[in-house]
Write an enzyme that holds these catalytic residues in place. Structure first.
Site, PDB file in Angstrom:
ATOM      1  N   HIS A 231       0.774  -1.023  -0.058  1.00 17.12           N
ATOM      2  CA  HIS A 231       0.043  -0.125   0.073  1.00 17.12           C
ATOM      3  C   HIS A 231       1.077   1.323  -0.064  1.00 17.12           C
ATOM      4  O   HIS A 231       0.253   2.521  -0.296  1.00 17.12           O
ATOM      5  CB  HIS A 231      -1.091   0.094   1.070  1.00 17.12           C
ATOM      6  N   HIS A 658      -5.642 -49.789 -24.674  1.00 14.20           N
ATOM      7  CA  HIS A 658      -6.401 -50.211 -25.921  1.00 14.20           C
ATOM      8  C   HIS A 658      -7.039 -51.499 -25.333  1.00 14.20           C
ATOM      9  O   HIS A 658      -8.201 -51.999 -25.776  1.00 14.20           O
ATOM     10  CB  HIS A 658      -6.093 -50.482 -26.933  1.00 14.20           C
TER      11      HIS A 658
END
Length: 1137
Positions: A231, A658
């Protein structure tokens, strides 16, 4: 380990000239027993696997030398098109060693405290308690302790005025009344006699940590400093902050250390308005803030903290504010911000350094933030950021005022920086509507500046979230401005209302305690385990030495691991075979017996049996090797689930994804990953398993196994090409989401119109994979790690680099408390798979993610991701951001202007990206005398990496049409009148076997020599063009033309496809290319018909020599194809000479 050959096998091998049928006996690591007692005894011939390996390598080296000789003797200069080689190469440098984590903490910073309010929220216990918690978790002793430094005034002057410095100096001589009088001049600030020194220490320590990271003394680090800084403005103290630590460090890095790009992430609950102001017009700093805003009603009550403040001048788009407009934002909301905005933009920005303004006042229980982020989530946010800037991350403490949550959050952040696994957090809930509106609003205004933010619909239709259709500010909000801000702040002298803090503490302290107790911070004794055994080499094709699923796949990967020193850092798991009971967790008993029967069959029976399967070759050791592959993956599961290792890698073959319950296909026999998932469920009671399959082929077997199972989330990224790419079934489409209770737990990401590369895969992970994974909350992550999407792969023809695979691995490693297991599936370019899997292992071991250049995902990938989001958002609330955003006429005009400024760059990159598709089919011959891996750039003399755009700019003036000397230069027109691709060497195209040639792009095309010169200037090793062999021993297998000649429009005999076919020059059967269903490749492998001709470019490929061939003996076939395709004959060989 020995191999045994029968007489029958030896004779057959001699006849076939393809090597003997290998039958293997394997001993365990203790060498005490045979693993495969059913193997037949050898009679007269023995050879170790190592000898076979050496002999095979010698033979391959001989062939490489012969090819080089033939190339050097060739009269014609061969050129080839190279795409995207400026940013990606097949080989990568060995990863840097882990440098460690720096930590700065100094008790002198405890002296800064409020003398008139001992209960003030910004107090010394903020850092002392955080440091103590780090000590309790034994983190401090693992860090490199860096000494706190005092900042110099010159450093402060980079962002602050001399007047501000003098004001702070004067406080050292003031009494309490003077300090009070000075404090009320500023918003939320106090001073004491030590404030100036503590501020110097906080700033100096921040800079010191950053410098040590940039010097590579440490990889990353944390600075537990106070007072905070974000800030503090140029000439004003504000919000507990005196000097802006992070902003000054960033300015120092830019101006004095010559960095080009810095990312500042500010996750403090208060907007770091001062940091924003200091870089608001600077495109070298991307400032990203997530802060509580409540439409401007929350401190600091500034209009500039809203989402539509995006920078100015050259800095437009480089300031991003994500305003939180309600309290109670929790883990899922912050994760959504990271997934939807921060990480995509950060990857595109590509910073050299990341600075985090780490305020922990958004943590659960903080009285100022009133948010609900758990400490463990800060570990996840930190982990995500660590993939950027090669891991150069500096975390600097800002706010945080609930000491218990602050200390735990800071400790877990440091723990992540040290490389420990992210604690598993509960499954993410649905992001709230308020954060959804904020995220969509941010995308609405910054999308014109960032190519990665393109997954919403941008139309004139209104957004379903009404706030997104509005523009700020709210009419009833009064903002603080220079004109109306108070002249003094006497409230800072009022005592803190401790009752409110005590009430918050009583409410949240038990919750935080329970949360800490439930958070699993366990860590395995070893980091990564690795599974490998050369016994799996025994599974080999007897019909073709050149079958892509070859034994060398695993040995080359393991050799690369050894070369990089990874094997020494991993724990080796013992060899074991999967039992039949384990195999039947997925496969039927009858099928297991069928595969087992292969051991008893002779080569002739096996060759006949191969025809029963799709894309499968058989040998006697297929069952043995498949059991070993599955067993190794289960061994890794045991190792990880019992806490011996945090994660694991299984270098196994044959692959498995697969394989279905009763069927072998696609090189796969047993589904290793599916068996591992079932095994983990049954043995360790794992309730949620994530399977990610990034093999380029859809894992149909895995999907079928868990299609109705909600306990297993299956996510597959695969080349689909609208169902035409292997396995060429509709099961891989995005609408296949599961069934029954498993609906939504099957996620397919089917790529069309490739090639896809790093940017496309990373985008899919950011937009789909990771949000869904966090919402699912897995306990174990299994990866079907096929590397046939890798750059250079002959079957995949995609462009994913080893670094891309590394980043995907890093993302997944944040899940399941780090329990991630990679098991090899496909991948058929030996250099690509070796580097890719080694990179993944390196990341699992905790090495930093290498730099990954960014390119815009192609339009087809964006469309695919959008389609998947549309399907899956019905099942996953984390995908709710896929909506329309209303775009007004003015916004469209601004966006059009921004996009037009970048159009030239996009067009050039697109042109090269399209050329890159050809790269995968270019044969790159290794130069053993100057291998790429041996190139070392001395530290401090690194050559800056150049983007594709920079390469294009450098050579644009020299660009010329691609030509092939020695080839017929006449234009060849197709039936549609369009130019056909150029043909080199009497018909040899630049594509590889079974590849098609795309029509040349209109406009300027880069010369291959130009590109090569630029690449070599950057240190890339010499590469050789693909030159056709003038002769090969398999020419004698070519048979005369059939009476009917050749029809180039004939369909594939297996699938009927006509888009891209080849014809066998032995039997003259027509099959499709590997871009379609790979039927010609399989025909050549299975039938040992090695010569085939492309209908696309009339080139001839030999599977036996793994090369193009151009010989007069092929002229009749090529001429017949040319006549049918173009209606005119080829020039005679004599005419061409």
């Amino acid at each position: 380990m020995h191999q045994h050959y029968s007489d029958e096998e030896g004779e057959e091998a001699s006849l076939q000239n393809t090597g003997p049928d290998i039958h293997v006996h394997v001993t365990t690591t203790s060498n005490t027993q045979e693993v495969n007692p059913s193997s037949q005894e050898t009679t007269d011939k023995k050879m170790t696997l190592e000898e076979v390996k050496r002999a095979g390598r010698a033979e391959r080296q001989k062939k490489r030398d012969e090819r080089r000789r033939q190339q050097s003797d060739s009269d014609s200069e061969s050129e080839y098109l190279v795409g995207k080689l400026a940013e990606i190469t097949l080989t990568v440098k060995e990863p840097d060693e882990v440098e460690g984590t720096g930590l700065i903490y100094d008790e002198r910073m405890l002296r800064h405290k409020n003398l008139w309010d001992e209960n003030y929220p910004e107090n010394p216990s903020r850092i002392s308690t955080a440091f103590q918690r780090c000590c309790d978790l034994c983190l401090v002793e693992r860090c490199f302790r860096l000494e706190a430094q005092h900042s110099t005034e010159d450093m402060i002057l980079l962002q602050h005025s001399q007047e501000l410095i003098e004001k702070l100096k004067q406080t050292t001589e003031m009494n309490v009344e003077g300090l009070k009088a000075e404090s009320i001049k500023y918003d939320s600030v106090y001073f004491n006699e030590w404030t100036f020194e503590c501020s110097l220490l906080a700033l100096g320590s921040t800079v010191e940590l950053m410098e040590q990271i940039l010097k590579r003394k440490v990889r990353n680090g944390m600075a537990l400093v106070r007072p905070p800084g974000h800030h503090a403005m140029e000439n004003e103290f504000c919000g507990f902050c005196l000097f802006n630590n992070v902003a000054i460090a960033a300015k120092h890095a830019l101006d004095n250390l010559k960095l080009k790009k810095i990312l500042i992430i500010d996750w403090d609950v208060h907007h770091g308005q001062a940091t924003q102001q200091m870089f608001y017009d600077n495109p070298r700093v991307l400032y990203f803030s997530i802060h509580r805003y409540e439409f401007g009603k929350f401190w600091p009550n500034l209009r500039e903290s809203d989402y539509d403040f995006i920078g100015e001048g050259k800095g437009m788009g480089y300031n991003i504010n994500v305003p939180l407009n309600q309290t109670g934002m929790a883990d899922q909301d912050y994760l959504a911000v990271f997934h939807q905005i921060l990480m995509p933009v950060a990857f595109e920005f590509n910073p050299e350094l990341v600075l985090v303004s780490a305020g922990f006042d958004s943590a659960l229980g903080d009285p100022k933030g009133q948010m609900g982020v758990t400490p463990a989530t800060f570990a996840h946010l930190t982990h995500k950021v660590m993939s950027l800037a090669q891991g150069r991350v500096a975390v600097i403490l800002e706010g945080g005022y609930c000491v218990k949550s602050l200390s735990e959050s800071a400790a877990l952040t440091l723990r992540t920086l040290l490389g420990d696994p992210c604690p598993r957090i509960p499954p993410a809930q649905e992001p709230c509507d308020s954060i959804t509106e904020s995220i969509l609003n941010v995308i609405k205004v910054v999308r014109p500046y960032w190519k990665c933010l393109q997954y919403q619909g941008f139309t004139s239709d209104p957004c379903p979230y009404e706030e997104v259709n509005q523009l700020p500010p709210k009419a009833d909000v009064k903002f603080v401005t220079e004109e109306n801000k108070p002249l003094s702040y006497p409230e800072c002298l009022e005592p803190t209302r401790v009752e409110e803090y005590y009430e918050e503490d009583r409410k949240y302290s038990p919750i935080i305690e329970r949360l800490i107790a439930r958070t699993d911070l366990s860590k395995a004794q070893n980091r990564t385990c690795i599974a490998f055994d050369e016994g799996m080499r025994a599974h080999s094709s007897k019909s073709s030495y050149y079958h892509p699923e070859a034994p060398d796949r695993i040995t080359r990967i393991f050799d690369k691991h050894a070369e990089w020193g990874l094997t020494q850092r991993c724990t080796r798991v013992e060899t074991r075979m999967a039992t039949e009971a384990e195999l039947t967790l997925v496969h039927s008993s009858a099928y297991v017996e069928e595969v087992k029967s292969f051991e008893e069959k002779n080569p002739f029976e096996l060759q006949k049996l191969e025809r029963k399967f799709q894309s499968i070759y058989l040998c006697r050791d297929s069952y043995f090797c498949s059991r070993m592959a599955a067993g190794f993956v289960l061994d890794v599961v045991d190792n990880v689930m019992t806490g011996q290792s945090q994660n694991g890698v299984a270098i196994v073959r044959p692959p498995g994804h697969h394989a279905e319950c009763t069927k072998a296909m696609g090189f796969c026999f047993f589904n290793n990953i599916a068996i591992a998932a079932k095994y983990a469920q049954s043995k360790y009671n794992v309730k949620k398993i994530l399977i990610v399959d990034w093999d380029i082929h859809h894992g149909n077997g895995t999907q079928r196994q868990f299609y109705d199972d909600p306990s297993v989330l299956f996510i597959s990224l695969h080349r689909f090409d609208r169902g035409s790419f292997y396995p060429a079934t509709p099961e891989g489409q995005s609408t296949m989401v599961g069934e029954g209770e498993g609906t939504g737990y099957n996620v397919n990401i089917p790529w069309n119109n490739g090639p896809m590369g790093d940017s496309e895969y990373i985008a899919a992970f950011q937009q789909i994979v990771m949000p869904i994974a966090y919402e699912f909350g897995p306990e174990l992550v299994l990866v079907s790690a096929g590397f046939d999407a890798a750059l250079g792969d002959p079957l995949g023809n995609y462009l994913v680099t080893p670094i891309g695979y590394g980043h995907m691995t890093h993302m997944l490693s944040s899940l399941a408390n780090g329990k991630v297991i990679l098991a090899l599936e496909g991948g058929y370019h030996l250099v690509a798979i070796s580097n890719s899997m080694a990179m993944c292992t390196s990341i699992l071991l905790g090495d930093a993610c290498p730099h990954l250049p960014y390119s815009k995902p192609n339009d087809s990938a964006v469309e695919c991701i959008r389609n998947v989001l549309d399907v899956q958002k019905e099942h996953w609330k984390s995908l709710k951001f896929r909506v329309n955003i209303k775009t007004d006429e003015e916004t469209q005009k601004d966006q059009s202007s921004t996009e037009s400024q970048r159009s030239l760059e996009d067009d050039e990159i697109k042109k090269i990206h399209e050329m890159a598709e050809k790269l995968s089919n270019i044969q790159v011959i290794e130069d053993s005398e100057n291998p790429r891996e041996d190139i070392v750039v001395p530290k401090g003399e690194e050559t800056p990496e150049k983007s594709t755009k920079e390469i294009v700019d450098e050579i644009k003036g020299q660009s010329q049409e691609v030509s092939c000397e020695g080839a017929d230069k006449s234009d060849v027109k197709g039936e549609d009148g369009e130019d056909q691709a150029s043909v080199c060497g009497g018909g040899m195209g630049v594509q590889g076997a079974e590849g098609g040639i795309q029509p040349p792009q209109q406009g300027s095309v880069l010369s291959a020599n130009d590109v090569l010169q630029q690449l070599e200037a950057q240190g890339h090793t010499q590469m050789y063009a693909v030159t056709p062999l003038p002769w090969c021993p398999h020419l004698e297998t070519v048979t005369p033309l059939p009476q009917g000649g050749i029809s180039t429009t004939a369909p594939c005999q297996d699938c009927g496809d006509v888009s891209e076919n080849w014809i066998c020059l032995v039997c003259y059967k027509v099959y499709c290319s590997r871009f379609v269903n790979e039927h010609m490749l399989m025909h050549g492998v299975m039938e040992t018909h090695l010569m085939c001709l492309s209908f696309s470019d009339i080139s001839v490929w030999c599977y036996g020599c793994d090369h193009y061939v151009d010989n007069v003996a092929l002229f009749a076939a090529k001429n017949a194809a040319h006549c049918h395709k173009f209606g005119c004959p080829l020039p005679s060989p004599q005419a061409r000479q």
